[in-house]
Design a protein around this motif. Structure first.
Motif: not given
Length: 342
Positions: A39-51
Motif C-alpha cells: 500500500l505504501r508503495r502504491d501511495i508513492e506511485r500516486l505521488r509520482d503522478l502528481g497526486y
C-alpha cells in the motif's frame, strides 16, 4: 504480478481515496487485498503522478487525498461518469456556469467509451425537461465551488456581501447548504457576528476566503434547507395562469398533448386549457403544441405578448385574443407537415 494488475490496483486505490475524505491504512490495505508495505508503495506511485496524498502516522494512521497545484487525472466508475454527464447536460442552462458546463461536457464525452455514450444519448433522448427558469443575475462559478466545498467540509468562510440596497458588509459564516430556488442560488448559513441564520444570494457574494476552521453543523430551522429558503422569501411567486379555449373536444386534446399537460376542462365541444408558469414566455411557447384554432382568454399580459408575435395571427376580440393557424387540409398531418403560419 503483472504491470496491468499493478495499474488496476493503483486506479482502484485512487478511486477509493476520492470517495472518502480520510482512510485508515488498515482499511485501505484490506480493500485492496495487499500488505501495508505494498500500500505504501502504491501511495508513492500516486505521488509520482502528481497526486497530493497526506499520511498520518501512528496507531490511527491513515491517508487523505488533498488538493494540489495542478488538477491530476480523476477516475470515475461507469455509473459516476454517466451521472456526471447527465448532470452537466441538465445544468447547462444555469447562468454564470453554462459555458463551463458545456466545455466540461465536451471533454468528458470525448473520452467516454462508446457503451457509455450510448447510455447517455438514450437518456437524453428519452427525457424532456421543463422550461428552464431565467436567472436575473449570473453567479461566479469559483464562488459557488468554494461555498459548496465549505458546506461539504463544514468549514467557516469569510466573505463580502452586497445587500439589495447596495450596502456592503463583511461576514464570517458557517455554510450549511446551497439551495437553487426560482432561478437563483442561495446560501443557507449561520452568521457568526449576528448569531442567527441567514439566507444569502450567491450572486451578491464576493471575495470568499477559506479559513480552514471546522465547525459542527447546526440543524437548519425546520430541518429542511429548501423549505427554509422558501419561507424566508415569502413563498413561491404566484406567476401567471393562462386560459386557452381550444376548438376541439377534450378527448382529442388530451390524446394529442399526451403527458405534456393535463390541466384541461370541457367547455361543450371545446376545451379550456389552464397552464401555469412563473413567466409568460413559456406559456406563449406552449401554444405551438396546439394543432387547432384557439383563443387566449387571459391573462392580459399574455395577450399583449402574443400580439407582437410574428408567427401567430392574433385579433383582439372583446378583451381576448383570437389566435389562429391556417387550417390543415388533412387533419391527420402533423405540425411538422403543416408548420406555423402568420
Amino acid at each position: 504480478m503483472t504491470e496491468s494488475t499493478t495499474t488496476s490496483r493503483i486506479l482502484h486505490l485512487l478511486s477509493l481515496l476520492q470517495t472518502r475524505r480520510y482512510w485508515s491504512g488498515d482499511e485501505l490495505a484490506r480493500r485492496l487485498g495487499v500488505s501495508g508495505r505494498t500500500l505504501r508503495r502504491d501511495i508513492e506511485r500516486l505521488r509520482d503522478l502528481g497526486y497530493v496524498v497526506n499520511a498520518n502516522r501512528g496507531v490511527d494512521g491513515g491517508y487523505q487525498l488533498d488538493a494540489g497545484t495542478d488538477l491530476p487525472p480523476l477516475v470515475f466508475t461507469d455509473e459516476e461518469a454517466v451521472a456526471l454527464a447527465v448532470s452537466l447536460r441538465t445544468s447547462s442552462a444555469l447562468d454564470g456556469i453554462a459555458d463551463l458546463n458545456v466545455a466540461a461536457l465536451a471533454k468528458l464525452e470525448q473520452v467516454l467509451p462508446s457503451r457509455l455514450r450510448g447510455r447517455i444519448a438514450a437518456l437524453a433522448a428519452a427525457t424532456t425537461p421543463t422550461t428552464p427558469r431565467r436567472v436575473s443575475a449570473p453567479v461566479d462559478a469559483e464562488v459557488l465551488a468554494v461555498l459548496a466545498l465549505a458546506c461539504r467540509n463544514s468549514e467557516r468562510v469569510r466573505l463580502r456581501y452586497s445587500s439589495g440596497a447596495g450596502e456592503e458588509s463583511r461576514r464570517q459564516v458557517e455554510p450549511v447548504r446551497l439551495v437553487w430556488h426560482s432561478g437563483r442560488w442561495y446560501l443557507v448559513c449561520w452568521d457568526l457576528q449576528r448569531a442567527d441564520w441567514r439566507t444569502l444570494r450567491v450572486d451578491r457574494i464576493d471575495d470568499v476566503f477559506e479559513t480552514r476552521v471546522r465547525f459542527t453543523p447546526r440543524e437548519v430551522p425546520g430541518g429542511d434547507a429548501a423549505a427554509f429558503v422558501v419561507d424566508r422569501l415569502g413563498g413561491l411567486p404566484t406567476g401567471f395562469t393562462a386560459r386557452i379555449r381550444i376548438d376541439a373536444p377534450i378527448e382529442a386534446v388530451r390524446e394529442w398533448m399526451g403527458a405534456y399537460a393535463d390541466d384541461f376542462e370541457a367547455d361543450g365541444d371545446r376545451t379550456i386549457w389552464s397552464p401555469s408558469d412563473r413567466y409568460l414566455e413559456p406559456l406563449a411557447g406552449a401554444l405551438i403544441w396546439l394543432q387547432w384554432p384557439f383563443e387566449v382568454l387571459g391573462p392580459p399580459e399574455l395577450v399583449e405578448l402574443l400580439e407582437g408575435h410574428d408567427r401567430l395571427r392574433i385579433r383582439r376580440s372583446g378583451g381576448a385574443a383570437e389566435v389562429g393557424r391556417r387550417k390543415m387540409e388533412d387533419p391527420l398531418r402533423t405540425r411538422s407537415d403543416e408548420g406555423v403560419h402568420g
